[in-house]
Design an enzyme around this catalytic site. Structure first.
Site, PDB file in Angstrom:
ATOM      1  N   LYS A  13     -32.486  25.006  42.313  1.00  0.00           N
ATOM      2  CA  LYS A  13     -32.326  25.722  43.574  1.00  0.00           C
ATOM      3  C   LYS A  13     -33.620  26.390  44.047  1.00  0.00           C
ATOM      4  O   LYS A  13     -33.992  26.272  45.211  1.00  0.00           O
ATOM      5  CB  LYS A  13     -31.206  26.748  43.371  1.00  0.00           C
ATOM      6  N   ARG A  88     -23.269  35.916  46.298  1.00  0.00           N
ATOM      7  CA  ARG A  88     -22.666  35.387  45.073  1.00  0.00           C
ATOM      8  C   ARG A  88     -21.205  35.798  44.962  1.00  0.00           C
ATOM      9  O   ARG A  88     -20.515  35.327  44.071  1.00  0.00           O
ATOM     10  CB  ARG A  88     -23.415  35.921  43.854  1.00  0.00           C
ATOM     11  N   ARG A 127     -36.858  26.283  30.407  1.00  0.00           N
ATOM     12  CA  ARG A 127     -37.467  26.744  31.653  1.00  0.00           C
ATOM     13  C   ARG A 127     -38.491  27.876  31.460  1.00  0.00           C
ATOM     14  O   ARG A 127     -38.203  28.866  30.789  1.00  0.00           O
ATOM     15  CB  ARG A 127     -36.347  27.225  32.589  1.00  0.00           C
ATOM     16  N   ARG A 160     -37.779  33.844  31.168  1.00  0.00           N
ATOM     17  CA  ARG A 160     -37.004  35.007  31.616  1.00  0.00           C
ATOM     18  C   ARG A 160     -36.050  35.455  30.515  1.00  0.00           C
ATOM     19  O   ARG A 160     -35.473  34.633  29.815  1.00  0.00           O
ATOM     20  CB  ARG A 160     -36.201  34.643  32.867  1.00  0.00           C
ATOM     21  N   ARG A 171     -24.285  33.790  32.398  1.00  0.00           N
ATOM     22  CA  ARG A 171     -24.636  33.525  33.800  1.00  0.00           C
ATOM     23  C   ARG A 171     -23.957  32.253  34.296  1.00  0.00           C
ATOM     24  O   ARG A 171     -23.492  32.188  35.425  1.00  0.00           O
ATOM     25  CB  ARG A 171     -26.159  33.409  33.956  1.00  0.00           C
TER      26      ARG A 171
END
Ligand code: AMP
Length: 219
Positions: A13, A88, A127, A160, A171
């Site tokens: 995204k 959200r 990531r 992160r 999440r």
């Protein structure tokens, strides 16, 4: 034109949002980036948000809504925004409709970047993001040329805290259990389009642009 891009963490995204906003000439507004900036700057909002973010929980609606509505009312957002990570929840979606309505604007198109959960988990565990501009890399599928350093701006790469351990699962649970309610909300408004996010970056970018053009024709 105001667009919402919905996708789970790891769906690509952020990468697609940056490209899309640039090609459409609208501002990319990512709620997660706004929170991380507030945390880095040590603001009161940042301190409050950090507790939730570190646990992989959603920041309460009142804090999130006022931060994002404040940002999109700034002059550089007047010609349109591409919202990434917001809304959200239904409460946020309603507040956004009301806020835009007060300014004589509206959401034109809502795109859902669809990626299966097992693919998301694999992508998230590899990531890394650059400190300066949040450029995204993946040590498995899209590594930087020099390990630990961003190809584009030379800044350090980091993982992160919420891309590690249990926070990742939490999440994704939040996304699949809660954020999906937004689909009904926007489908009822006739604004929702799903795009296959499990393709190469260029193919996804092309599919997103096509979906936006289809949505323009419907208006
Ligand atoms: P993101 O970069 O979009 O994954 O966001 C990072 C974290 O910021 C999320 O896991 C949440 O804790 C918080 N956050 C970002 N956007 C929102 C939102 N719209 N509502 C509540 N919390 C959010």
């Amino acid at each position: 034109m105001n667009i919402i891009l919905i996708g789970a963490q790891g769906s690509g995204k952020g990468t697609q949002a940056q490209r899309l906003a640039a090609s459409l000439g609208i501002r990319h507004v990512a709620s997660g980036d706004l929170f991380r900036k507030a945390i880095d700057e040590g603001t009161e909002l940042g301190q409050k948000a950090k507790t939730y973010i570190d646990q992989g929980k959603l920041v309460p609606d009142n804090l999130t809504v006022s931060m994002v509505l404040g940002r999109i009312s700034e002059p550089d957002c007047a010609s349109g925004v591409l919202l990434d990570g917001f809304p959200r929840t239904i409460v946020q979606a309603q507040a956004l409709d009301e806020g835009l309505g007060r300014a004589g604007q509206r959401i034109d198109c809502v795109l859902y970047l669809e990626v299966p959960r097992n693919v998301l988990l694999k992508r998230l565990s590899g990531r890394y993001i650059c400190k300066a501009n949040q450029h995204v890399y993946n040590i498995n599928t899209r590594p930087p040329k020099v390990p630990g350093i961003c190809d584009l701006d030379g800044s350090e790469l980091y993982q992160r805290s919420d891309d590690r351990g249990e926070a990742v699962q939490k999440r994704l649970d939040i996304f699949f259990n809660e954020t999906v309610h937004l689909f009904d909300y926007y489908a009822n408004q006739g604004k929702l389009a799903a795009v296959n996010g499990n393709q190469g970056i260029e193919e996804v970018a092309g599919s997103l642009l096509k979906a936006i053009n289809d949505c323009r024709e419907d208006v």
